[in-house]
Motif scaffolding. Structure first.
Motif, PDB file in Angstrom:
ATOM      1  N   ALA A  69      32.721 -22.854  33.868  1.00 25.12           N
ATOM      2  CA  ALA A  69      32.642 -23.168  35.476  1.00 25.12           C
ATOM      3  C   ALA A  69      33.937 -22.898  36.074  1.00 25.12           C
ATOM      4  CB  ALA A  69      32.419 -24.839  35.315  1.00 25.12           C
ATOM      5  N   ASP A  70      34.921 -22.983  35.386  1.00 26.87           N
ATOM      6  CA  ASP A  70      36.329 -22.549  36.006  1.00 26.87           C
ATOM      7  C   ASP A  70      36.747 -21.212  36.161  1.00 26.87           C
ATOM      8  OD1 ASP A  70      36.812 -22.124  33.517  1.00 26.87           O
ATOM      9  OD2 ASP A  70      38.747 -23.220  33.293  1.00 26.87           O
ATOM     10  N   GLY A  71      35.589 -20.356  35.778  1.00 27.30           N
ATOM     11  CA  GLY A  71      35.856 -18.767  35.718  1.00 27.30           C
ATOM     12  C   GLY A  71      36.615 -18.026  34.594  1.00 27.30           C
ATOM     13  N   SER A  72      36.850 -19.030  33.698  1.00 31.31           N
ATOM     14  CA  SER A  72      37.404 -18.313  32.623  1.00 31.31           C
ATOM     15  C   SER A  72      36.499 -17.651  31.520  1.00 31.31           C
ATOM     16  CB  SER A  72      38.416 -19.285  31.664  1.00 31.31           C
ATOM     17  OG  SER A  72      37.457 -20.304  31.159  1.00 31.31           O
ATOM     18  N   CYS A  73      37.147 -16.644  30.958  1.00 37.25           N
ATOM     19  CA  CYS A  73      36.220 -15.805  30.215  1.00 37.25           C
ATOM     20  C   CYS A  73      36.339 -16.043  28.502  1.00 37.25           C
ATOM     21  CB  CYS A  73      36.372 -14.337  30.369  1.00 37.25           C
ATOM     22  SG  CYS A  73      35.133 -13.371  29.537  1.00 37.25           S
ATOM     23  N   HIS A  74      35.544 -16.250  27.762  1.00 37.35           N
ATOM     24  CA  HIS A  74      35.662 -16.513  26.310  1.00 37.35           C
ATOM     25  C   HIS A  74      35.091 -15.349  25.491  1.00 37.35           C
ATOM     26  CE1 HIS A  74      37.325 -20.601  26.891  1.00 37.35           C
ATOM     27  NE2 HIS A  74      36.736 -20.477  27.875  1.00 37.35           N
ATOM     28  N   LEU A  75      35.669 -14.782  24.371  1.00 36.42           N
ATOM     29  CA  LEU A  75      34.791 -13.727  23.833  1.00 36.42           C
ATOM     30  C   LEU A  75      34.743 -14.584  22.161  1.00 36.42           C
ATOM     31  CD1 LEU A  75      33.945 -11.037  23.290  1.00 36.42           C
ATOM     32  CD2 LEU A  75      36.009 -10.621  22.100  1.00 36.42           C
ATOM     33  N   ASP A  76      33.479 -14.519  21.824  1.00 37.21           N
ATOM     34  CA  ASP A  76      32.926 -15.271  20.685  1.00 37.21           C
ATOM     35  C   ASP A  76      32.327 -14.107  19.785  1.00 37.21           C
ATOM     36  OD1 ASP A  76      32.210 -16.730  18.492  1.00 37.21           O
ATOM     37  OD2 ASP A  76      30.920 -18.000  19.522  1.00 37.21           O
ATOM     38  N   TRP A  77      32.873 -13.761  18.565  1.00 40.03           N
ATOM     39  CA  TRP A  77      32.361 -12.759  17.906  1.00 40.03           C
ATOM     40  C   TRP A  77      32.951 -13.008  16.297  1.00 40.03           C
ATOM     41  CZ3 TRP A  77      34.129  -8.118  14.975  1.00 40.03           C
ATOM     42  CH2 TRP A  77      33.140  -7.455  14.654  1.00 40.03           C
ATOM     43  N   LYS A 100      31.124  -1.376  15.047  1.00 35.28           N
ATOM     44  CA  LYS A 100      29.772  -1.739  14.732  1.00 35.28           C
ATOM     45  C   LYS A 100      29.083  -1.306  15.873  1.00 35.28           C
ATOM     46  CE  LYS A 100      30.204  -5.105  11.163  1.00 35.28           C
ATOM     47  NZ  LYS A 100      29.955  -6.450  10.619  1.00 35.28           N
ATOM     48  N   PRO A 101      28.546   0.022  16.050  1.00 34.99           N
ATOM     49  CA  PRO A 101      27.950   0.275  17.342  1.00 34.99           C
ATOM     50  C   PRO A 101      26.732  -0.508  17.863  1.00 34.99           C
ATOM     51  CG  PRO A 101      27.823   2.152  15.716  1.00 34.99           C
ATOM     52  CD  PRO A 101      28.597   0.857  15.224  1.00 34.99           C
ATOM     53  N   LYS A 102      25.612  -0.855  16.860  1.00 37.40           N
ATOM     54  CA  LYS A 102      24.503  -1.493  16.953  1.00 37.40           C
ATOM     55  C   LYS A 102      24.678  -3.085  17.705  1.00 37.40           C
ATOM     56  CE  LYS A 102      21.781   1.662  14.644  1.00 37.40           C
ATOM     57  NZ  LYS A 102      20.496   2.068  15.054  1.00 37.40           N
ATOM     58  N   THR A 103      25.686  -3.584  17.814  1.00 38.50           N
ATOM     59  CA  THR A 103      26.077  -4.832  18.018  1.00 38.50           C
ATOM     60  C   THR A 103      25.416  -5.265  19.377  1.00 38.50           C
ATOM     61  OG1 THR A 103      28.236  -4.978  16.574  1.00 38.50           O
ATOM     62  CG2 THR A 103      27.744  -6.807  18.100  1.00 38.50           C
ATOM     63  N   GLN A 104      24.799  -6.361  19.590  1.00 39.35           N
ATOM     64  CA  GLN A 104      24.388  -6.939  20.652  1.00 39.35           C
ATOM     65  C   GLN A 104      25.321  -7.627  21.398  1.00 39.35           C
ATOM     66  OE1 GLN A 104      21.034  -9.161  19.275  1.00 39.35           O
ATOM     67  NE2 GLN A 104      19.798  -7.533  20.196  1.00 39.35           N
ATOM     68  N   VAL A 105      25.272  -7.395  22.797  1.00 41.17           N
ATOM     69  CA  VAL A 105      26.443  -8.283  23.731  1.00 41.17           C
ATOM     70  C   VAL A 105      25.436  -9.203  24.617  1.00 41.17           C
ATOM     71  CG1 VAL A 105      28.177  -7.949  25.386  1.00 41.17           C
ATOM     72  CG2 VAL A 105      28.109  -6.294  23.483  1.00 41.17           C
ATOM     73  N   LEU A 106      25.853 -10.346  24.500  1.00 40.74           N
ATOM     74  CA  LEU A 106      25.204 -11.301  25.449  1.00 40.74           C
ATOM     75  C   LEU A 106      26.019 -12.035  26.192  1.00 40.74           C
ATOM     76  CD1 LEU A 106      23.182 -13.007  22.532  1.00 40.74           C
ATOM     77  CD2 LEU A 106      22.272 -11.088  24.039  1.00 40.74           C
ATOM     78  N   VAL A 107      25.875 -12.356  27.548  1.00 49.88           N
ATOM     79  CA  VAL A 107      26.528 -13.094  28.340  1.00 49.88           C
ATOM     80  C   VAL A 107      26.136 -14.389  28.779  1.00 49.88           C
ATOM     81  CG1 VAL A 107      27.573 -13.143  30.727  1.00 49.88           C
ATOM     82  CG2 VAL A 107      27.545 -10.887  29.552  1.00 49.88           C
ATOM     83  N   ALA A 108      26.629 -15.553  28.494  1.00 42.51           N
ATOM     84  CA  ALA A 108      26.602 -16.950  28.760  1.00 42.51           C
ATOM     85  C   ALA A 108      27.040 -17.394  30.037  1.00 42.51           C
ATOM     86  CB  ALA A 108      26.543 -17.883  27.544  1.00 42.51           C
ATOM     87  N   GLY A 109      26.636 -17.356  31.236  1.00 38.43           N
ATOM     88  CA  GLY A 109      27.647 -17.807  32.414  1.00 38.43           C
ATOM     89  C   GLY A 109      26.961 -19.340  32.767  1.00 38.43           C
ATOM     90  N   ASP A 110      27.956 -20.086  33.157  1.00 33.77           N
ATOM     91  CA  ASP A 110      27.770 -21.418  33.732  1.00 33.77           C
ATOM     92  C   ASP A 110      26.985 -21.417  34.837  1.00 33.77           C
ATOM     93  OD1 ASP A 110      28.985 -24.396  32.944  1.00 33.77           O
ATOM     94  OD2 ASP A 110      28.604 -23.995  34.962  1.00 33.77           O
ATOM     95  N   SER A 111      26.088 -22.433  34.835  1.00 36.89           N
ATOM     96  CA  SER A 111      25.221 -22.332  36.109  1.00 36.89           C
ATOM     97  C   SER A 111      25.773 -22.621  37.322  1.00 36.89           C
ATOM     98  CB  SER A 111      23.983 -23.544  35.994  1.00 36.89           C
ATOM     99  OG  SER A 111      24.684 -24.803  35.986  1.00 36.89           O
ATOM    100  N   THR A 112      27.016 -23.129  37.542  1.00 31.42           N
ATOM    101  CA  THR A 112      27.916 -23.355  38.613  1.00 31.42           C
ATOM    102  C   THR A 112      28.890 -22.280  38.774  1.00 31.42           C
ATOM    103  OG1 THR A 112      29.409 -24.615  37.378  1.00 31.42           O
ATOM    104  CG2 THR A 112      27.642 -25.768  38.376  1.00 31.42           C
TER     105      THR A 112
END
Length: 142
Positions: A69-77, A100-112
């Protein structure tokens, strides 16, 4: 008086592995108990939307980029999420995809969070060579 000579003990050439097996078993049990407790994540209020679930391959866990929500970005892998800037996100995701070229990338953005911040992260992922980005949502509550 002459004492009878005792037979000399020969050095034992075998290693006693029983204590090592015991220690290994204890460590295995400790790791099995603590592994489920190590599930870390960043709490965000995901937007609700009706969508089909994304198929995730178990042998390659996805990269999850979370915008809070505060705009910071977190990477989880494969571990605990770490705070990253859009520039370091570009470098890290490029390195992951190179490994690992077949790795999926998902974005989870806060609703606010502002829409522009999510678009900025998606543009950085596009520069990193990600061709498809998944957006994480919550199913709507009835």
């Amino acid at each position: 008086m002459i004492q009878p000579s005792r037979p000399r003990r020969r050095p034992m050439a075998d290693i006693n592995v029983v204590p090592y097996i015991d220690v290994t078993l204890v460590l295995l049990i400790i790791f099995m108990v603590t592994a489920p407790l190590l599930q870390n994540g960043v709490d965000v209020d995901l937007p609700q939307a009706e969508a089909n679930p994304v198929a995730v391959e178990p042998e390659t866990p996805p990269v999850i980029v979370t915008v809070t929500a505060d705009g910071s970005c977190h990477l989880d892998w494969e571990g605990a999420p770490e705070v990253v800037s859009p520039e370091s996100l570009l470098v890290k995701v490029t390195a992951i995809l190179r490994h690992k070229p077949k790795t999926q990338v998902l974005v989870a953005g806060d609703s606010t969070v502002a829409y522009g911040k999510v678009v900025e992260i998606m543009a950085a992922l596009r520069q990193a060579g990600v061709s498809k980005v998944g957006l994480l949502t919550r199913p709507p509550t009835p």
